[in-house]
Structure formats: structure tokens, C-alpha cells
Design a protein around this motif. Sequence first.
Motif, PDB file in Angstrom:
ATOM      1  N   GLU A  15     -75.606  32.776 -34.046  1.00 12.60           N
ATOM      2  CA  GLU A  15     -74.853  31.636 -34.592  1.00 12.60           C
ATOM      3  C   GLU A  15     -75.482  30.307 -34.140  1.00 12.60           C
ATOM      4  O   GLU A  15     -75.650  29.384 -34.931  1.00 12.60           O
ATOM      5  CB  GLU A  15     -73.385  31.725 -34.122  1.00 12.60           C
ATOM      6  CG  GLU A  15     -72.473  30.666 -34.697  1.00 12.60           C
ATOM      7  CD  GLU A  15     -72.075  30.916 -36.154  1.00 12.60           C
ATOM      8  OE1 GLU A  15     -72.523  31.910 -36.736  1.00 12.60           O
ATOM      9  OE2 GLU A  15     -71.332  30.093 -36.707  1.00 12.60           O
ATOM     10  N   GLY A  16     -75.839  30.235 -32.868  1.00  7.59           N
ATOM     11  CA  GLY A  16     -76.425  29.000 -32.328  1.00  7.59           C
ATOM     12  C   GLY A  16     -77.731  28.647 -33.011  1.00  7.59           C
ATOM     13  O   GLY A  16     -77.991  27.482 -33.337  1.00  7.59           O
ATOM     14  N   LYS A  39     -86.457  31.349 -22.045  1.00 14.77           N
ATOM     15  CA  LYS A  39     -85.890  31.845 -23.308  1.00 14.77           C
ATOM     16  C   LYS A  39     -85.476  30.664 -24.196  1.00 14.77           C
ATOM     17  O   LYS A  39     -85.699  30.660 -25.409  1.00 14.77           O
ATOM     18  CB  LYS A  39     -84.683  32.744 -22.994  1.00 14.77           C
ATOM     19  CG  LYS A  39     -84.166  33.524 -24.176  1.00 14.77           C
ATOM     20  CD  LYS A  39     -83.082  34.520 -23.747  1.00 14.77           C
ATOM     21  CE  LYS A  39     -82.377  35.130 -24.953  1.00 14.77           C
ATOM     22  NZ  LYS A  39     -81.235  35.964 -24.587  1.00 14.77           N
ATOM     23  N   THR A  74     -71.791  28.569 -28.225  1.00 12.17           N
ATOM     24  CA  THR A  74     -72.004  29.773 -29.052  1.00 12.17           C
ATOM     25  C   THR A  74     -72.476  30.947 -28.190  1.00 12.17           C
ATOM     26  O   THR A  74     -73.328  31.724 -28.617  1.00 12.17           O
ATOM     27  CB  THR A  74     -73.028  29.515 -30.184  1.00 12.17           C
ATOM     28  OG1 THR A  74     -74.278  29.136 -29.585  1.00 12.17           O
ATOM     29  CG2 THR A  74     -72.567  28.462 -31.163  1.00 12.17           C
ATOM     30  N   VAL A  75     -71.950  31.057 -26.973  1.00  6.84           N
ATOM     31  CA  VAL A  75     -72.262  32.252 -26.173  1.00  6.84           C
ATOM     32  C   VAL A  75     -71.386  33.407 -26.659  1.00  6.84           C
ATOM     33  O   VAL A  75     -70.384  33.189 -27.352  1.00  6.84           O
ATOM     34  CB  VAL A  75     -72.020  32.033 -24.657  1.00  6.84           C
ATOM     35  CG1 VAL A  75     -72.986  31.003 -24.092  1.00  6.84           C
ATOM     36  CG2 VAL A  75     -70.581  31.656 -24.365  1.00  6.84           C
ATOM     37  N   ALA A  79     -68.481  35.857 -22.501  1.00  5.19           N
ATOM     38  CA  ALA A  79     -69.038  34.890 -21.535  1.00  5.19           C
ATOM     39  C   ALA A  79     -68.422  33.499 -21.706  1.00  5.19           C
ATOM     40  O   ALA A  79     -68.862  32.549 -21.054  1.00  5.19           O
ATOM     41  CB  ALA A  79     -70.552  34.816 -21.712  1.00  5.19           C
ATOM     42  N   THR A 100     -66.173  29.975 -30.827  1.00  2.00           N
ATOM     43  CA  THR A 100     -65.824  31.348 -30.442  1.00  2.00           C
ATOM     44  C   THR A 100     -64.729  31.958 -31.321  1.00  2.00           C
ATOM     45  O   THR A 100     -63.688  31.352 -31.528  1.00  2.00           O
ATOM     46  CB  THR A 100     -65.323  31.362 -28.979  1.00  2.00           C
ATOM     47  OG1 THR A 100     -66.290  30.698 -28.178  1.00  2.00           O
ATOM     48  CG2 THR A 100     -65.082  32.776 -28.490  1.00  2.00           C
ATOM     49  N   SER A 101     -64.984  33.161 -31.769  1.00  2.00           N
ATOM     50  CA  SER A 101     -63.993  33.966 -32.481  1.00  2.00           C
ATOM     51  C   SER A 101     -63.796  35.241 -31.683  1.00  2.00           C
ATOM     52  O   SER A 101     -64.715  36.047 -31.590  1.00  2.00           O
ATOM     53  CB  SER A 101     -64.546  34.343 -33.855  1.00  2.00           C
ATOM     54  OG  SER A 101     -63.733  33.888 -34.865  1.00  2.00           O
ATOM     55  N   GLN A 135     -65.876  29.049 -36.618  1.00  4.47           N
ATOM     56  CA  GLN A 135     -65.576  30.466 -36.327  1.00  4.47           C
ATOM     57  C   GLN A 135     -65.743  31.354 -37.547  1.00  4.47           C
ATOM     58  O   GLN A 135     -65.979  32.554 -37.414  1.00  4.47           O
ATOM     59  CB  GLN A 135     -64.134  30.634 -35.814  1.00  4.47           C
ATOM     60  CG  GLN A 135     -63.801  29.844 -34.578  1.00  4.47           C
ATOM     61  CD  GLN A 135     -63.068  28.567 -34.934  1.00  4.47           C
ATOM     62  OE1 GLN A 135     -63.463  27.862 -35.845  1.00  4.47           O
ATOM     63  NE2 GLN A 135     -62.017  28.259 -34.203  1.00  4.47           N
ATOM     64  N   VAL A 137     -67.948  30.835 -40.075  1.00  2.19           N
ATOM     65  CA  VAL A 137     -69.246  30.682 -40.759  1.00  2.19           C
ATOM     66  C   VAL A 137     -70.227  31.707 -40.202  1.00  2.19           C
ATOM     67  O   VAL A 137     -70.678  31.603 -39.058  1.00  2.19           O
ATOM     68  CB  VAL A 137     -69.825  29.256 -40.560  1.00  2.19           C
ATOM     69  CG1 VAL A 137     -71.094  29.102 -41.403  1.00  2.19           C
ATOM     70  CG2 VAL A 137     -68.801  28.194 -40.926  1.00  2.19           C
ATOM     71  N   PRO A 138     -70.564  32.735 -40.996  1.00  2.00           N
ATOM     72  CA  PRO A 138     -71.440  33.781 -40.476  1.00  2.00           C
ATOM     73  C   PRO A 138     -72.857  33.274 -40.213  1.00  2.00           C
ATOM     74  O   PRO A 138     -73.399  32.479 -40.996  1.00  2.00           O
ATOM     75  CB  PRO A 138     -71.450  34.843 -41.584  1.00  2.00           C
ATOM     76  CG  PRO A 138     -70.712  34.289 -42.734  1.00  2.00           C
ATOM     77  CD  PRO A 138     -70.139  32.958 -42.379  1.00  2.00           C
ATOM     78  N   ALA A 139     -73.427  33.747 -39.130  1.00  2.00           N
ATOM     79  CA  ALA A 139     -74.791  33.351 -38.754  1.00  2.00           C
ATOM     80  C   ALA A 139     -75.776  33.617 -39.900  1.00  2.00           C
ATOM     81  O   ALA A 139     -76.655  32.802 -40.170  1.00  2.00           O
ATOM     82  CB  ALA A 139     -75.206  34.116 -37.497  1.00  2.00           C
TER      83      ALA A 139
END
Length: 219
Positions: A15-16, A39, A74-75, A79, A100-101, A135, A137-139
Motif C-alpha cells: 500500500e505504501g 530497505k 502503512t505498516v 505493527a 490501517t484496516s 483503508q 483503496v487496494p494496493a
Amino acid sequence: MEHPIIAILGGTGKEGTGLALRWAAAGYPVVIGSRELEKASQAAENINLMLGVKTVRGKKNIDAAKAADICVLTVIQSAHNETLDNIKGVLEGKILIDATSRVDYRDPKPPSPPSAGQQAQEILGASVRVVAAFQNVPAKLLSKGIGQPLDADVLVCTDDLEAAQQVIRLIEAAGMRGYYAGGLENATVVEGMTSILISMNKHYGLKDASIKVAGIPSA
Ligand SMILES: NC(=O)c1ccc[n+]([C@@H]2O[C@H](COP(=O)([O-])OP(=O)(O)OC[C@H]3O[C@@H](n4cnc5c(N)ncnc54)[C@H](OP(=O)(O)O)[C@@H]3O)[C@@H](O)[C@H]2O)c1
């Protein structure tokens, strides 16, 4: 007006990355946050190469949050609280957008209150302007047709109307329409919509069902 710097905490994920691509393509400076500097830097470099820009940097989550005007969380959902605990000292006066969802895609069920956004507000304190958005909106959808409008709307829940306006501008910059949808309490319902969308994806054999609002004319 100069664009705000957007940090995406957990920005190495699906998502991020989708959000980062859309804002970077729209000319916003973006900082990708991660638990690991290397990373984060690699993910930022990938986006720069993909878009032919130099405006995306990578930092550890805490340093990304320090560097940003606006943060997006968007973790992975497990987490959520720990990540916020780790960065809570550096967000004073800033907007934190919580994507977050709390829905498990393997067994989708509507989550219970308080919403992830309310939990974030509780952890961060009243000086941080928490806004729940993205929440639904699909990646996979975000990463399609970068620079083009998306056939999806975004519900924005917050107790801070001025912050909502700023977030709606960011949503528009990312190619979507944003709508104020009430206080942070309502974000539990928006998270629950994800349970509906996952169920629809499974039933119709799709991956990127999202939502559109009817009955409200464009501003
Ligand atoms: N995927 C979607 O379509 C979608 C749509 C709407 C909303 N969302 C929401 O967006 C959030 C991220 O979803 P996603 O699918 O993008 O997740 P993801 O790709 O599985 O993971 C996102 C990031 O979480 C970080 N992470 C993993 N374990 C962690 C830990 N123990 N502590 C801190 N950070 C950790 C990782 O970053 P580092 O390893 O770099 O630290 C990872 O890149 C979730 O809350 C989800 O509900 C997702």
C-alpha cells in the motif's frame, strides 16, 4: 505553494509503495520509511528509477517521521501500535494519516471499535492530527496507471476538519476523490468496508474492488 514532504511509514510495503508512486509522480517530495535504512533506500531508489525523478528518499521510520510535514502509516496491522509508540515524540502538530484496516483477508470480518485511527490518537496524544483514510483503496489499484485518475473514492475520517481538507488535497493529487466522512469513530465502519470488499473480490474473482460515493456533486 510548495508541496509538503510526505513520509510513508512502512512505505516499503504494497500500500505504501502504491501511494508513494502516485505522490512522487505528482511532484511531491516523498520519504519512504522502514525499520531498516537499507530497505528504505532501495525502495526509494526503485521508485526514482521507475518515475525518472530524484525526489524520493529512504529513511528509518523515526527519521522519516522527523523529516516529514505529513506522515502516512502503512505498516502491517499487527505493527500499528508498536510503530506509533516508537515515533510518538516526533509528530507534534503534524498530520498522521492512518491507512490501517484491521481485517484479515483470509477470514474477513468487520473489526470492533475503537478504530485504528482512534487507537493512534490515544497513543499519539491530542497534539497530533490523526486522519483515517485509504483503508478501502487496494494496493493493486494504486499501482495501475500512475499519473492517471483512479476509479476510486476515499473516505476521510477525522475530528480535525482543517486536516481533512489537507488530506483531501493529497487524495486529489494521487488521482482520486476524497470525501469528509465524519469523526475518527466512523473509521471503524470504513475499516469494516474492507471486509465487504475482500468478500466481493473473493466472490467475483477480483483483486481490486473499491468504493465510489454517489449523490455528492464534485466541488
Ligand atoms: N494491501 C492493500 O491493498 C491495503 C489497502 C488498504 C489499506 N491497507 C493497509 O495498509 C497497511 C499495510 O498493508 P500492506 O498490504 O501494504 O502490508 P505489507 O506490504 O505486508 O507490509 C507493509 C510494511 O509493514 C512493515 N512491517 C512488517 N512487519 C513489521 C513489524 N513487525 N514492525 C514494523 N513494521 C513492520 C514492513 O516494512 P519494513 O520491513 O520495511 O519495516 C512492510 O513493508 C495495513 O494496515 C493495511 O490494512 C492495505
